[in-house]
Enzyme design. Structure first.
Site, PDB file in Angstrom:
ATOM      1  N   GLU A  75      -0.410  -5.627  -2.335  1.00 33.65           N
ATOM      2  CA  GLU A  75       0.860  -5.308  -1.655  1.00 33.65           C
ATOM      3  C   GLU A  75       1.317  -6.455  -0.753  1.00 33.65           C
ATOM      4  O   GLU A  75       0.540  -7.376  -0.449  1.00 33.65           O
ATOM      5  CB  GLU A  75       0.711  -4.030  -0.831  1.00 33.65           C
ATOM      6  CG  GLU A  75      -0.340  -4.121   0.263  1.00 33.65           C
ATOM      7  CD  GLU A  75      -0.050  -3.210   1.457  1.00 33.65           C
ATOM      8  OE1 GLU A  75       1.103  -3.178   1.922  1.00 33.65           O
ATOM      9  OE2 GLU A  75      -0.996  -2.575   1.942  1.00 33.65           O
ATOM     10  N   LYS A 134      -7.284   4.415   9.043  1.00 36.60           N
ATOM     11  CA  LYS A 134      -7.391   3.879  10.405  1.00 36.60           C
ATOM     12  C   LYS A 134      -7.427   4.970  11.433  1.00 36.60           C
ATOM     13  O   LYS A 134      -6.871   6.044  11.228  1.00 36.60           O
ATOM     14  CB  LYS A 134      -6.117   3.091  10.687  1.00 36.60           C
ATOM     15  CG  LYS A 134      -6.157   1.690  10.258  1.00 36.60           C
ATOM     16  CD  LYS A 134      -5.314   0.878  11.219  1.00 36.60           C
ATOM     17  CE  LYS A 134      -5.644  -0.572  11.017  1.00 36.60           C
ATOM     18  NZ  LYS A 134      -4.967  -1.084   9.833  1.00 36.60           N
TER      19      LYS A 134
HETATM   20  N1  PSU Z   1      -2.324   0.206   7.286  1.00 35.27           N
HETATM   21  C1  PSU Z   1      -2.917  -0.969   7.546  1.00 35.27           C
HETATM   22  N2  PSU Z   1      -2.260  -2.115   7.278  1.00 35.27           N
HETATM   23  C2  PSU Z   1      -1.009  -2.117   6.720  1.00 35.27           C
HETATM   24  C3  PSU Z   1      -0.394  -0.855   6.432  1.00 35.27           C
HETATM   25  C4  PSU Z   1      -1.087   0.265   6.723  1.00 35.27           C
HETATM   26  O1  PSU Z   1      -4.026  -1.008   8.033  1.00 35.27           O
HETATM   27  O2  PSU Z   1      -0.441  -3.183   6.496  1.00 35.27           O
HETATM   28  C5  PSU Z   1       0.943  -0.843   5.754  1.00 35.27           C
HETATM   29  C6  PSU Z   1       0.789  -0.583   4.234  1.00 35.27           C
HETATM   30  O3  PSU Z   1       1.780  -1.337   3.550  1.00 35.27           O
HETATM   31  C7  PSU Z   1       1.093   0.889   4.110  1.00 35.27           C
HETATM   32  C8  PSU Z   1       2.152   1.056   5.155  1.00 35.27           C
HETATM   33  O4  PSU Z   1       1.539   1.285   2.829  1.00 35.27           O
HETATM   34  O5  PSU Z   1       1.724   0.243   6.244  1.00 35.27           O
HETATM   35  C9  PSU Z   1       2.305   2.484   5.588  1.00 35.27           C
HETATM   36  O6  PSU Z   1       3.401   2.576   6.421  1.00 35.27           O
HETATM   37  P1  PSU Z   1       3.931   4.035   6.863  1.00 35.27           P
HETATM   38  O7  PSU Z   1       2.825   4.558   7.747  1.00 35.27           O
HETATM   39  O8  PSU Z   1       5.188   3.742   7.596  1.00 35.27           O
HETATM   40  O9  PSU Z   1       4.119   4.804   5.608  1.00 35.27           O
END
Ligand code: PSU
Ligand code: MN
Length: 306
Positions: A26, A160
């Site tokens: 990604e 996390k």
């Molecule tokens: N968690 C991480 N690093 C990241 C992300 C999540 O430890 O870079 C990024 C990923 O691209 C994930 C996105 O798909 O954040 C999720 O965002 P949201 O919680 O807004 O859906």
């Protein structure tokens, strides 16, 4: 029908034409998940790790209205340094392409792109999940619903501590997403190997993961799998050590009124700042570890009939 503006890098095209395994990666982790210049260094090391693992990396992003499957080093550098790049999840992808825009793909959008490009495995660091306080904020990442409908196996290091792990597992269960802890019974918690919560399922080899992926297709079930790969032992940060920092970052986010897609990037950045890079180093290590496992899974899938 409008054709999808999708472009494979020469390396990815060649790999697919000759039946070599490919691993999707990604780009939101690059633009919103880590600071420059560590982000581009990480991205290149992850790609090298996939190559060392016998597969070909396909970093995915939208550049000027084209969905790129595999980026050149130059494109990677540009994206990593660009300011105000859009963060594209399921909801944003079509609009960005239609407007000839540029954006980085989240886990959800990368899964969609990978599936369109016939790539079955994807490595990242952490997926989005159910945020703490979701009972009032309704903040549940689109990544979870994507896992329920798009047939890609995603390798991450668990969830996390900025997320509510029990609620995240509940949502995944409701939507029929297999959650496979790799090599241990416990669901890993990103920076630490243990979360205190038993994983719904356990697998101990890339072969088993690949076989389960194929079996899901045989059952005609939509959706993918979440592989939760624990961080290597010598790099883990105990949960107790990080929890005050995470709580502080969360409090700040609430005070400043951060909502929607800004929540995750805000928390990640504050945690990196508050730990003076220690959490970033662990984060990079676990992404590399996930890239290694994803390459093995892609190799195993290649040996099995579709
Ligand atoms: N968690 C991480 N690093 C990241 C992300 C999540 O430890 O870079 C990024 C990923 O691209 C994930 C996105 O798909 O954040 C999720 O965002 P949201 O919680 O807004 O859906
Ligand atoms: Mn969210």
């Amino acid at each position: 029908m409008t054709p999808l503006p999708l472009s494979r890098s020469p390396e990815v095209s060649q790999a697919q034409a000759s039946g070599q395994p490919v691993v999707a990666l990604e780009s939101t982790i690059i633009t919103h998940g880590m600071p420059w210049p560590e982000n581009v260094k990480m991205a290149k090391r992850v790609e090298a790790t996939v190559r060392n693992g016998g597969a070909v990396p396909a970093t995915i992003a939208v550049l000027d209205g084209v969905l790129h499957i595999g980026l050149t080093d130059e494109q990677l550098e540009q994206l990593a340094q660009a300011k105000d790049v859009a963060k594209l999840s399921r909801a944003d992808l079509a609009v960005c392409l239609a407007q000839n825009g540029t954006g980085a793909t989240t886990v959800a959008a990368t899964m969609i792109a990978a599936s369109q490009a016939d790539i079955e495995v994807f490595a990242t660091g952490g997926i989005g999940g159910v945020h703490k306080g979701a009972e009032t904020s309704f903040d549940i990442s689109a990544d979870l619903l994507e896992l329920a409908q798009t047939p890609v196996t995603v390798v991450a290091a668990g969830a996390k501590a900025i997320l509510d792990i029990p609620k995240t597992l509940e949502v995944l269960e409701t939507h029929g997403v297999p959650v496979l802890a790799f090599g241990q019974a416990e669901f890993p918690a990103f920076w630490s190997r243990s979360s205190g919560i038993k994983s719904p399922l356990q697998v101990d080899s890339a072969t088993e993961i690949a076989a389960a992926h194929r079996m899901r297709a045989a059952l005609k079930l939509p959706g993918g799998q979440l592989v939760a790969n624990p961080i290597p032992l010598d790099h883990e940060i105990p949960a107790e050590e990080l929890s005050p920092t995470i709580a502080k970052a969360q409090l700040e986010a609430d005070e400043v009124g951060i909502t929607g897609k800004e929540v995750t990037p805000f928390l990640l950045q504050r945690i990196f700042e508050l730990t003076e890079g220690k959490s970033l180093e662990a984060n990079i290590t676990l992404v590399l570890n996930n890239a290694r496992l994803a390459s093995q899974i892609a190799g195993e899938l290649n040996k099995m009939r579709r």
